[in-house]
Design a protein around this motif. Structure first.
Motif, mmCIF file in Angstrom:
data_model
loop_
_atom_site.group_PDB
_atom_site.id
_atom_site.type_symbol
_atom_site.label_atom_id
_atom_site.label_comp_id
_atom_site.label_asym_id
_atom_site.label_seq_id
_atom_site.Cartn_x
_atom_site.Cartn_y
_atom_site.Cartn_z
ATOM 1 N N MET A 73 103.647 29.699 25.746
ATOM 2 C CA MET A 73 102.671 30.536 26.418
ATOM 3 C C MET A 73 102.694 30.269 27.920
ATOM 4 O O MET A 73 102.934 29.146 28.360
ATOM 5 N N PRO A 74 102.453 31.312 28.725
ATOM 6 C CA PRO A 74 102.441 31.116 30.183
ATOM 7 C C PRO A 74 101.318 30.168 30.594
ATOM 8 O O PRO A 74 100.226 30.171 30.012
ATOM 9 N N VAL A 75 101.609 29.372 31.597
ATOM 10 C CA VAL A 75 100.608 28.434 32.126
ATOM 11 C C VAL A 75 99.673 29.202 33.052
ATOM 12 O O VAL A 75 100.135 29.903 33.959
ATOM 13 N N PRO A 76 98.356 29.119 32.847
ATOM 14 C CA PRO A 76 97.416 29.828 33.729
ATOM 15 C C PRO A 76 97.591 29.409 35.165
ATOM 16 O O PRO A 76 97.820 28.230 35.461
ATOM 17 N N ALA A 77 97.477 30.372 36.045
ATOM 18 C CA ALA A 77 97.630 30.072 37.489
ATOM 19 C C ALA A 77 96.439 29.264 37.986
ATOM 20 O O ALA A 77 95.339 29.401 37.522
ATOM 21 N N ASP A 97 103.021 28.698 20.861
ATOM 22 C CA ASP A 97 101.963 28.186 21.732
ATOM 23 C C ASP A 97 102.545 27.429 22.933
ATOM 24 O O ASP A 97 102.043 27.526 24.051
ATOM 25 N N ALA A 98 103.604 26.676 22.674
ATOM 26 C CA ALA A 98 104.225 25.916 23.747
ATOM 27 C C ALA A 98 104.901 26.814 24.771
ATOM 28 O O ALA A 98 105.093 26.412 25.929
ATOM 29 N N GLN A 152 102.980 36.204 23.188
ATOM 30 C CA GLN A 152 101.774 37.021 23.077
ATOM 31 C C GLN A 152 102.136 38.393 22.513
ATOM 32 O O GLN A 152 101.765 39.424 23.059
ATOM 33 N N ASP A 161 109.624 38.742 29.421
ATOM 34 C CA ASP A 161 108.338 38.923 30.089
ATOM 35 C C ASP A 161 107.939 40.399 30.107
ATOM 36 O O ASP A 161 108.775 41.277 30.348
#
Length: 206
Positions: free
Chosen positions: A202-206, A199-200, A12, A35
């Motif tokens: 990218m953080p996974v949404p909580a 894209d792969a 991002q 991060d």
């Protein structure tokens, strides 16, 4: 000394520019995701980039930061990729690469921040004013199919990213010349590969 090539990035961020450029070179590289809230400001990463920003690359033990510099460096480090300028392309290549990294970046970020320089300030600022910078960019991307002439170069990675993000986030007006130019450069296989990798990551949404 190891000739390992490492990309420090965050999906991002402007690190997407460096990733695209790396994919264009075809060189092998290792990715370290940094991060925003922790490692980007940690001491280990600050030893690489004291600004605490991404992207950065380390190649053969040497650090390169700033997206335009990374693009120019990689084009020269991997000449077999054909991304460095030919002699007749050098003037436009360097002119518009650094225009995008300097005056255009200043103009669009100040516009986003809702800062409009007075005429007196405009004489001091490298970009003058936002409208002027946008009009100059339009002439640049209209002059040839690519920013330095008739073929794609490393300068198109940086300028193309600036145009694509500018139009997407309304930092630039959606003029046809901008849309058409970005469509040309973003249709490349390396751009698609780089985007898929980021894209792969990218953080996974909580």
């Amino acid at each position: 000394m190891s000739d390992e090539l490492i990309l420090y990035t965050n999906p991002q961020s402007r690190g997407r520019i460096a990733r695209w450029m790396l994919e264009e070179t075809g060189a092998a590289y290792r990715t370290e995701i940094v991060d925003y809230g922790t490692t980007m400001k940690g001491q280990d990463y600050l030893e690489i980039n004291p600004m605490g920003k991404v992207p950065a690359i380390v190649h053969g033990g040497k650090v390169v930061t700033e997206c335009a510099a990374i693009c120019a460096y990689l084009a020269e480090a991997f000449p077999e990729a054909g991304l460095a300028p030919l002699p007749h392309e050098r003037a436009d290549y360097y002119r518009w690469l650094f225009f995008a990294a300097g005056p255009l970046e200043q103009a669009t970020t100040n516009q986003f921040a809702k800062f409009e320089p007075s005429p007196e300030q405009g004489r001091m600022f490298g970009y003058g004013n936002y409208a002027l910078a946008v009009d100059v960019l339009e002439k640049a991307v209209s002059a040839h199919p690519y920013i330095a002439g008739d073929r794609f170069t490393a300068a198109d990675v940086y300028v193309g990213s600036s145009v694509g993000w500018g139009v997407m986030f309304d930092w630039l007006p959606k003029r046809d010349v901008f849309v058409d130019y970005f469509a040309r450069v973003s249709g490349r296989d390396a751009y698609v590969r780089a985007g898929a990798l980021d894209d792969a990551a990218m953080p996974v949404p909580a």
